[in-house]
Design a protein around this motif. Structure first.
Motif, PDB file in Angstrom:
ATOM      1  N   PHE A 124      -0.468   3.429  -0.371  1.00  0.00           N
ATOM      2  CA  PHE A 124       0.588   3.035  -1.291  1.00  0.00           C
ATOM      3  C   PHE A 124       1.788   2.534  -0.491  1.00  0.00           C
ATOM      4  CE2 PHE A 124      -1.976   6.057  -3.607  1.00  0.00           C
ATOM      5  CZ  PHE A 124      -2.021   5.532  -4.902  1.00  0.00           C
ATOM      6  N   THR A 125       2.453   1.491  -1.014  1.00  0.00           N
ATOM      7  CA  THR A 125       3.619   0.934  -0.336  1.00  0.00           C
ATOM      8  C   THR A 125       4.735   0.681  -1.345  1.00  0.00           C
ATOM      9  OG1 THR A 125       2.869  -1.369  -0.652  1.00  0.00           O
ATOM     10  CG2 THR A 125       2.142  -0.247   1.353  1.00  0.00           C
ATOM     11  N   LEU A 134       4.879  -5.091   2.308  1.00  0.00           N
ATOM     12  CA  LEU A 134       4.227  -4.160   1.382  1.00  0.00           C
ATOM     13  C   LEU A 134       2.765  -4.523   1.145  1.00  0.00           C
ATOM     14  CD1 LEU A 134       6.984  -3.506  -1.323  1.00  0.00           C
ATOM     15  CD2 LEU A 134       6.578  -2.350   0.862  1.00  0.00           C
ATOM     16  N   GLY A 135       2.364  -5.703   1.591  1.00  0.00           N
ATOM     17  CA  GLY A 135       0.965  -6.090   1.496  1.00  0.00           C
ATOM     18  C   GLY A 135       0.482  -6.384   0.091  1.00  0.00           C
ATOM     19  N   ASN A 136       1.423  -6.683  -0.838  1.00  0.00           N
ATOM     20  CA  ASN A 136       1.020  -6.945  -2.226  1.00  0.00           C
ATOM     21  C   ASN A 136       0.969  -8.434  -2.549  1.00  0.00           C
ATOM     22  OD1 ASN A 136       3.695  -7.667  -2.386  1.00  0.00           O
ATOM     23  ND2 ASN A 136       4.333  -5.927  -3.637  1.00  0.00           N
ATOM     24  N   GLY A 142       9.592  -3.825  -3.768  1.00  0.00           N
ATOM     25  CA  GLY A 142       8.701  -2.921  -4.480  1.00  0.00           C
ATOM     26  C   GLY A 142       9.452  -1.680  -4.922  1.00  0.00           C
ATOM     27  N   LEU A 143       9.799  -1.621  -6.188  1.00  0.00           N
ATOM     28  CA  LEU A 143      10.613  -0.508  -6.679  1.00  0.00           C
ATOM     29  C   LEU A 143       9.780   0.728  -7.007  1.00  0.00           C
ATOM     30  CD1 LEU A 143      13.159  -2.407  -8.982  1.00  0.00           C
ATOM     31  CD2 LEU A 143      13.347  -1.805  -6.556  1.00  0.00           C
ATOM     32  N   VAL A 144       8.467   0.539  -7.150  1.00  0.00           N
ATOM     33  CA  VAL A 144       7.569   1.672  -7.403  1.00  0.00           C
ATOM     34  C   VAL A 144       6.370   1.566  -6.459  1.00  0.00           C
ATOM     35  CG1 VAL A 144       8.235   1.943  -9.820  1.00  0.00           C
ATOM     36  CG2 VAL A 144       6.348   0.405  -9.214  1.00  0.00           C
ATOM     37  N   PRO A 145       5.708   2.665  -6.158  1.00  0.00           N
ATOM     38  CA  PRO A 145       4.549   2.637  -5.265  1.00  0.00           C
ATOM     39  C   PRO A 145       3.469   1.684  -5.749  1.00  0.00           C
ATOM     40  CG  PRO A 145       5.294   4.887  -5.543  1.00  0.00           C
ATOM     41  CD  PRO A 145       6.080   4.058  -6.520  1.00  0.00           C
ATOM     42  N   TYR A 146       2.993   0.855  -4.813  1.00  0.00           N
ATOM     43  CA  TYR A 146       1.936  -0.113  -5.106  1.00  0.00           C
ATOM     44  C   TYR A 146       0.676   0.314  -4.370  1.00  0.00           C
ATOM     45  CZ  TYR A 146      -0.737  -4.485  -4.800  1.00  0.00           C
ATOM     46  OH  TYR A 146      -1.729  -5.436  -4.849  1.00  0.00           O
TER      47      TYR A 146
END
Length: 554
Positions: A124-125, A134-136, A142-146
């Motif tokens: 999770f990032t 963040l790798g998304n 990213g304000l919430v875990p991804y």
């Protein structure tokens, strides 16, 4: 665990004595050294099991509790608390999206951004993401875990590392994946384009099994199972250890460590530390604060030995946000060097701490944690702990060994279950005292304690005697543990004696280790009395093998 359960049942089956449940105080982490913990109440601190202090001013905190809940507090820069907003908080707030997840490891970048791996291998990032760290696949904060699934969906991640704005993860099968900022080649893709999603780092690592990873601000490191170190990324301060200052866009082996088996690597802001299997530390890279421990402030682009008394080093510590280095010795001494609250410490300095974590809490700027801290509860005894407590306990024992005039109290049923030798020797033995003269008291006590604990507590010198016993009793696992312990006590003076013991007891792993140590310290070893008194056949084989590896070439 099942074996431990049945052992405990058997142990108390005859006497009928109940296991006494004891409640002792929690082994608390001394979190007072990190000021941000003062925002937590005493009741909240009692529940802490893991903790990480991060941020440019050590103003962010993440911790887990006994209930596997995750709490965060602090300034929340770039949404790095993962709460869905950017509001600061001086009261712990629960990170609901990860409740129930158990954290295996965690790292953070400069933004800051967070990369977290669970015990199930998920990643999770969240946080700062201007460089896709963040790798998304985006550059949105990213304000919430991804949950990262791209290229990692069938992988179990066991270690994570963050540079300033890039991220690395290590999988259980020894593969490294990287993403994020890549201006200097720190994701190892061969280019300088930023990497928006996880991509496996290949090149020289293609067929290697990686066992450890670390990141500097803009560089990356990997240790493989053969003890070699591979590096890539920014090299302006020589932090890659390649003898140059040119950046490296793909993994490259540190050739200067040829013949040295590295176990761990740790990266500071722009310097690198490695720990070898002989307990030696090497350092290279930036040295403006003396963080290489060489006694000066000159940068080094080649690995340079760090001399910490004569004690073996068992742990090294550094953090990409600091210019501070630390190490812990086998004797429990903690040393630090580098930046110390703005001052420069150019040689390893003995501290009064018992943990390298305290070095970063008290001396580093910022005062962050260099790793995820863990606090283990001690409020109940597990089955394994109960078994350990019963070793050498005259109140419950039904058998005692007399060795060198001293008694060792044990339980017949446990010995029969744990050891093939005792299974036969105690079968029809009704005596409650057994005299033992073949081995010394420390050696035999360590052997019996091993049957209760699965570990050995013995000095490297005495472990040679235990290796003899393990060979005699055909205890292969104990034999491996002895070899590991003996390795920790090797030096130039006893290297030949240990090599002889390894050959005598057919301990091949130890034999190879001792031979390699002798080759790496050949000049001194050949001048010792042990070498002069070496068995003729052993000497003949040693010279032959040394010649084959080129030890006598000019």
């Amino acid at each position: 665990m099942e074996e431990e359960f049945f052992l405990l049942c058997a142990l108390y089956g005859k006497s009928g004595k109940p296991v006494q449940a004891t409640l002792s105080s929690l082994k608390m982490l001394d979190v007072g050294k990190w000021p941000i913990f003062s925002l937590c109440s005493e009741a909240e601190l009692q529940l802490v099991r893991q903790a990480c202090v991060f941020g440019s001013a050590s103003n962010e905190l993440l911790y887990t509790t006994v209930n596997d809940e995750i709490f965060v507090l602090g300034t929340n820069c770039c949404g790095c608390l993962g709460l869905g907003d950017v509001q600061s908080t001086i009261e712990p707030r629960r990170l609901d999206s990860l409740t129930g997840k158990k954290i295996a490891c965690l790292s953070y970048g400069s933004g800051p951004h967070i990369v977290l791996a669970t015990t199930e291998g998920e990643v999770f990032t969240w946080g700062h993401n201007a460089y896709s760290q963040l790798g998304n696949g985006t550059t949105n904060a990213g304000l919430v875990p991804y949950h990262i699934s791209t290229n990692l969906s069938n992988k179990q991640v066991i270690e994570v590392a963050c540079g300033s704005y890039h991220s690395l993860v290590l999988t259980s099968d020894g593969e490294v994946f990287a993403w994020g900022y890549n201006n200097s080649g720190q994701v190892g893709s061969g280019s300088t384009a930023n990497q928006p999603i996880p991509r496996r780092v290949t090149g020289c690592l293609q067929n290697k099994v990686v066992v450890n990873i670390a990141c500097g601000q803009m560089c990356s490191m990997a240790v493989v199972n053969t003890g070699e170190v591979f590096v890539w990324g920014y090299n302006g301060n020589g932090q890659l250890g390649l003898g140059s200052s040119g950046n490296q866009p793909t993994p490259c082996r540190v050739a200067a460590l040829q013949g040295i088996r590295v176990q761990r690597v740790a990266c500071g802001y722009a310097h690198t530390l490695v720990l070898t299997d002989e307990g030696q530390v090497y350092a290279w890279g930036a040295n403006s604060y003396g963080q290489l421990g060489t006694g000066n402030k000159s940068n080094q682009s080649y690995p340079t030995p760090v001399v910490v008394e004569k004690d073996r080093i068992i742990e090294i510590a550094a953090c990409h946000s600091a210019h501070t280095s630390a190490a812990k010795t086998q004797g429990g001494h903690v040393y630090m060097w580098g930046q110390c609250r703005g001052q420069s410490v150019t040689l390893p300095h003995l501290t009064h701490f018992s943990s390298t974590d305290d070095v970063f809490a008290c001396f580093a700027t910022p005062a962050v944690t260099w790793r995820l801290l863990s606090v283990e509860p001690d409020d109940h005894l597990t089955v394994a702990e109960s078994l350990k407590r019963e070793f050498d306990n005259p109140n419950t024992a039904d058998l005692k060994f007399l060795v060198d005039g001293k008694y060792i109290y044990v339980h017949k049923v446990l010995l029969k279950i744990r050891c093939e030798h005792f299974r036969s020797s105690l079968e029809d033995n009704e005596d409650d005292i057994v005299e033992m003269s073949e081995f010394s008291y420390p050696v035999y006590r360590a052997f019996l304690e091993y049957l209760y604990t699965d570990s050995i507590s013995l000095s490297p010198e005495e472990a040679v005697g235990l290796l003899d016993l393990a060979t005699f009793y055909r205890e292969n696992r104990l034999k491996k543990l002895c070899q590991q312990t003996i390795k920790q006590g090797i030096c130039e003076e006893n290297a030949i004696a240990l090599l002889s013991a390894a050959v005598k007891y057919e301990a091949q792993d130890l034999e190879e280790f001792c031979f390699r140590f002798c080759i790496n310290h050949l000049t001194v070893v050949t001048q010792t009395s042990g070498f002069a008194e070496m068995d003729h056949d052993l000497l003949k084989n040693f010279i032959s093998k040394a010649s084959r590896v080129g030890a006598f070439k000019n």
